[in-house]
Design a protein around this motif. Structure first.
Motif, PDB file in Angstrom:
ATOM      1  N   ILE A  38       0.850  -1.194   0.000  1.00  9.58           N
ATOM      2  CA  ILE A  38       0.000   0.000   0.000  1.00  9.58           C
ATOM      3  C   ILE A  38       0.885   1.244   0.000  1.00  9.58           C
ATOM      4  N   ALA A  39       1.910   1.240   0.837  1.00  8.41           N
ATOM      5  CA  ALA A  39       2.824   2.376   0.918  1.00  8.41           C
ATOM      6  C   ALA A  39       3.476   2.647  -0.438  1.00  8.41           C
ATOM      7  N   ALA A  40       3.907   1.601  -1.113  1.00  8.76           N
ATOM      8  CA  ALA A  40       4.551   1.773  -2.418  1.00  8.76           C
ATOM      9  C   ALA A  40       3.566   2.365  -3.431  1.00  8.76           C
ATOM     10  N   ARG A  41       2.321   1.904  -3.409  1.00 10.44           N
ATOM     11  CA  ARG A  41       1.299   2.432  -4.328  1.00 10.44           C
ATOM     12  C   ARG A  41       1.041   3.918  -4.088  1.00 10.44           C
ATOM     13  N   LEU A  42       1.113   4.300  -2.812  1.00  7.24           N
ATOM     14  CA  LEU A  42       0.768   5.682  -2.443  1.00  7.24           C
ATOM     15  C   LEU A  42       1.993   6.583  -2.327  1.00  7.24           C
ATOM     16  N   TRP A  43       3.163   6.044  -2.595  1.00  3.55           N
ATOM     17  CA  TRP A  43       4.412   6.812  -2.555  1.00  3.55           C
ATOM     18  C   TRP A  43       4.691   7.396  -1.174  1.00  3.55           C
ATOM     19  N   VAL A  44       4.442   6.595  -0.147  1.00  7.40           N
ATOM     20  CA  VAL A  44       4.744   7.005   1.225  1.00  7.40           C
ATOM     21  C   VAL A  44       5.440   5.841   1.934  1.00  7.40           C
ATOM     22  N   SER A  45       5.894   6.063   3.160  1.00  3.35           N
ATOM     23  CA  SER A  45       6.549   4.999   3.916  1.00  3.35           C
ATOM     24  C   SER A  45       5.516   4.084   4.564  1.00  3.35           C
ATOM     25  N   ARG A  46       5.977   2.892   4.939  1.00 10.63           N
ATOM     26  CA  ARG A  46       5.112   1.947   5.638  1.00 10.63           C
ATOM     27  C   ARG A  46       4.626   2.559   6.950  1.00 10.63           C
ATOM     28  N   ASN A  47       5.499   3.293   7.626  1.00  5.35           N
ATOM     29  CA  ASN A  47       5.104   3.922   8.893  1.00  5.35           C
ATOM     30  C   ASN A  47       4.009   4.962   8.694  1.00  5.35           C
ATOM     31  N   THR A  48       4.029   5.669   7.586  1.00  3.94           N
ATOM     32  CA  THR A  48       2.965   6.628   7.286  1.00  3.94           C
ATOM     33  C   THR A  48       1.643   5.890   7.123  1.00  3.94           C
ATOM     34  N   VAL A  49       1.656   4.784   6.399  1.00  2.00           N
ATOM     35  CA  VAL A  49       0.434   3.988   6.214  1.00  2.00           C
ATOM     36  C   VAL A  49      -0.039   3.456   7.558  1.00  2.00           C
ATOM     37  N   LYS A  50       0.871   2.940   8.382  1.00  2.00           N
ATOM     38  CA  LYS A  50       0.489   2.437   9.706  1.00  2.00           C
ATOM     39  C   LYS A  50      -0.184   3.528  10.532  1.00  2.00           C
ATOM     40  N   SER A  51       0.351   4.722  10.477  1.00  2.00           N
ATOM     41  CA  SER A  51      -0.207   5.838  11.224  1.00  2.00           C
ATOM     42  C   SER A  51      -1.604   6.194  10.709  1.00  2.00           C
ATOM     43  N   GLN A  52      -1.765   6.203   9.394  1.00  2.00           N
ATOM     44  CA  GLN A  52      -3.071   6.503   8.801  1.00  2.00           C
ATOM     45  C   GLN A  52      -4.083   5.418   9.133  1.00  2.00           C
ATOM     46  N   VAL A  53      -3.649   4.163   9.136  1.00  2.00           N
ATOM     47  CA  VAL A  53      -4.534   3.047   9.485  1.00  2.00           C
ATOM     48  C   VAL A  53      -4.972   3.181  10.940  1.00  2.00           C
ATOM     49  N   ARG A  54      -4.027   3.432  11.836  1.00  2.00           N
ATOM     50  CA  ARG A  54      -4.364   3.592  13.264  1.00  2.00           C
ATOM     51  C   ARG A  54      -5.373   4.722  13.475  1.00  2.00           C
ATOM     52  N   SER A  55      -5.142   5.827  12.799  1.00  2.00           N
ATOM     53  CA  SER A  55      -6.036   6.973  12.932  1.00  2.00           C
ATOM     54  C   SER A  55      -7.444   6.630  12.425  1.00  2.00           C
ATOM     55  N   ALA A  56      -7.501   5.968  11.287  1.00  2.00           N
ATOM     56  CA  ALA A  56      -8.807   5.579  10.725  1.00  2.00           C
ATOM     57  C   ALA A  56      -9.514   4.587  11.648  1.00  2.00           C
ATOM     58  N   GLY A  61     -13.904   3.281  15.070  1.00  2.00           N
ATOM     59  CA  GLY A  61     -14.197   2.427  16.220  1.00  2.00           C
ATOM     60  C   GLY A  61     -13.968   0.949  15.991  1.00  2.00           C
ATOM     61  N   VAL A  62     -12.926   0.602  15.258  1.00  2.00           N
ATOM     62  CA  VAL A  62     -12.595  -0.806  15.038  1.00  2.00           C
ATOM     63  C   VAL A  62     -11.171  -1.067  15.519  1.00  2.00           C
ATOM     64  N   SER A  63     -10.828  -2.361  15.609  1.00  4.47           N
ATOM     65  CA  SER A  63      -9.475  -2.685  16.063  1.00  4.47           C
ATOM     66  C   SER A  63      -8.774  -3.718  15.190  1.00  4.47           C
ATOM     67  N   THR A  64      -9.457  -4.221  14.164  1.00  6.07           N
ATOM     68  CA  THR A  64      -8.823  -5.200  13.289  1.00  6.07           C
ATOM     69  C   THR A  64      -9.034  -4.814  11.830  1.00  6.07           C
ATOM     70  N   ARG A  65      -8.197  -5.393  10.989  1.00  9.84           N
ATOM     71  CA  ARG A  65      -8.306  -5.143   9.554  1.00  9.84           C
ATOM     72  C   ARG A  65      -9.648  -5.652   9.017  1.00  9.84           C
ATOM     73  N   ALA A  66     -10.076  -6.809   9.498  1.00 10.48           N
ATOM     74  CA  ALA A  66     -11.349  -7.378   9.039  1.00 10.48           C
ATOM     75  C   ALA A  66     -12.516  -6.443   9.366  1.00 10.48           C
ATOM     76  N   GLU A  67     -12.514  -5.879  10.577  1.00 11.37           N
ATOM     77  CA  GLU A  67     -13.572  -4.944  10.958  1.00 11.37           C
ATOM     78  C   GLU A  67     -13.516  -3.683  10.100  1.00 11.37           C
ATOM     79  N   ALA A  68     -12.308  -3.203   9.839  1.00 12.26           N
ATOM     80  CA  ALA A  68     -12.146  -2.002   9.014  1.00 12.26           C
ATOM     81  C   ALA A  68     -12.628  -2.258   7.594  1.00 12.26           C
ATOM     82  N   VAL A  69     -12.321  -3.434   7.053  1.00  9.95           N
ATOM     83  CA  VAL A  69     -12.759  -3.772   5.696  1.00  9.95           C
ATOM     84  C   VAL A  69     -14.287  -3.854   5.643  1.00  9.95           C
ATOM     85  N   ALA A  70     -14.894  -4.468   6.659  1.00  6.32           N
ATOM     86  CA  ALA A  70     -16.365  -4.551   6.704  1.00  6.32           C
ATOM     87  C   ALA A  70     -16.970  -3.157   6.772  1.00  6.32           C
ATOM     88  N   TRP A  71     -16.379  -2.292   7.580  1.00 10.49           N
ATOM     89  CA  TRP A  71     -16.871  -0.914   7.709  1.00 10.49           C
ATOM     90  C   TRP A  71     -16.736  -0.183   6.369  1.00 10.49           C
TER      91      TRP A  71
END
Length: 78
Positions: A38-56, A61-71
């Motif tokens: 994902i980071a490579a596609r968006l031209w950012v670092s993996r840590n930037t993506v991790k930070s954006q994922v955590r914020s989202a 109000g979710v805590s897993t990737r599966a919950e986020a995908v369902a949302w």
């Protein structure tokens, strides 16, 4: 999180709206890709993506990737 719970979450307005980049990252999570890919596609670092994922996750109000995908699917992001 079931689809019904995800839909219920959508009905409740988010305390903080998702940024454009958070919406993009959530949509990317539904594909079978790593955070590095994902980071490579968006031209950012993996840590930037991790930070954006955590914020989202916090905002929707979710805590897993599966919950986020369902949302994201219920919200029409993917």
């Amino acid at each position: 999180m079931s689809t019904i719970e995800a839909t219920r979450t959508l009905i409740t307005p988010l305390a903080e709206p998702l940024t454009r980049r958070e919406r993009v990252v959530l949509a990317e999570l539904s594909e079978d890709v790593t955070l590095e890919e994902i980071a490579a596609r968006l031209w950012v670092s993996r840590n930037t993506v991790k930070s954006q994922v955590r914020s989202a996750y916090r905002k929707i109000g979710v805590s897993t990737r599966a919950e986020a995908v369902a949302w994201a699917r219920a919200a029409g992001l993917s």
